[in-house]
Design a protein around this motif. Structure first.
Motif: not given
Length: 290
Positions: A148, A155-159
């Motif tokens: 990180s 972290a919330n972009q790991y899609t």
């Protein structure tokens, strides 16, 4: 951090192992492997892994991978890659059992595209994994697997943004690859080798069989003439992640009447468009009708 490298005089003609070759070059944005001779290489484990900012790999489609039997974590954590055309890769993966390197264990194509969060288009139609279909975490998206402090993404972009996947007749997809978990609301629609649209849903793409063709995530849709009630053209697919808004082109000579129908009008220009939101559930049995 390494930001550029010249490999034009790199002699690899006798190389058999390329394990972790560029692993961890997190600032490198472009790589040129056009001159690589990989005809004797058997192991590509993690070769391009953890290249956080890598956007393109020149010459990758022309690599001779005919003797490679291990592609574990090959593009793992390559977060900035948007497209990969590996259609000319003629590798036949062989069953060698699980391999452990450091704290990581894998076989076949395990983790091969894990955390490739910007990847939209992928063609692996030339790869044969019928002897070793091991593919645990092949498409897993998990911020816990990246550093990180150096990652360019939160972290919330790991899609996953993968909406186009081309598979060959000898590539078996199984649920172990985490594609369903990564994109739980996505419907994968398929064109077969003859260009015919085959609409499949749920885990059909991961049914443990080879389903060759051009797979796209999105919604199928149809056009109808409001006067003749006849369908205009065939079934189409618009690519997109569930919940996103997309634009479709209206057939030439037609214009929108009301909210769902088009009628013939010779004065209407080609390329007229309309927008609609992709259904969160993307029911393949109910195409959007215009």
């Amino acid at each position: 951090q390494l930001q550029s490298i010249d490999l034009s005089h790199f002699n690899t003609q006798n190389a058999t192992e390329m394990y972790d070759m560029f692993n961890g070059t997190k600032s490198l944005t472009n790589l040129d492997v056009s001159n690589f001779d990989m005809s004797h290489v058997v192991d590509m484990w993690g070769m391009f892994s953890n290249m956080y900012r890598l956007q393109s790999i020149t010459g990758i489609s022309n690599l001779d991978v005919s003797n490679v039997n291990n592609m574990c974590y090959l593009f793992f954590n390559d977060m900035s890659l948007q497209s990969l055309d590996l259609s000319s890769w003629n590798a036949k993966l062989t069953k060698a059992g699980a391999i452990t390197r450091g704290a990581t264990t894998g076989e076949g194509t395990s983790g091969m595209f894990a955390n490739t969060i910007s990847l939209k288009n992928l063609d692996i139609s030339g790869i044969d994994n019928t002897d070793d279909s091991s593919q645990a975490n092949m498409f897993l998206m998990d911020p816990g697997m990246a550093d990180s402090s150096t990652s360019p993404f939160a972290a919330n972009q790991y899609t996953s943004h993968l909406t186009h996947l081309v598979l060959g007749s000898k590539f078996v997809m199984t649920s172990d690859n985490d594609l369903d978990a990564t994109m739980p609301k996505a419907t994968w629609n398929r064109y077969d080798s003859n260009g015919k649209l085959v609409v499949l849903s749920g885990s059909e793409i991961n049914n443990g069989q080879a389903n060759p063709g051009d797979w796209q995530v999105g919604q199928s849709y149809q056009f109808f003439d409001s006067v003749t009630k006849q369908q205009i053209g065939g079934n189409y697919i618009i690519q997109g992640i569930p919940g996103s808004t997309v634009t479709v082109s209206i057939p030439g000579g037609y214009q929108l009447v009301g909210s769902t129908l088009y009628q013939l009008d010779g004065t209407t220009k080609q390329g007229t468009t309309d927008q609609f939101a992709l259904d969160q559930t993307l029911n393949p049995a109910q195409p959007v009708t215009f």
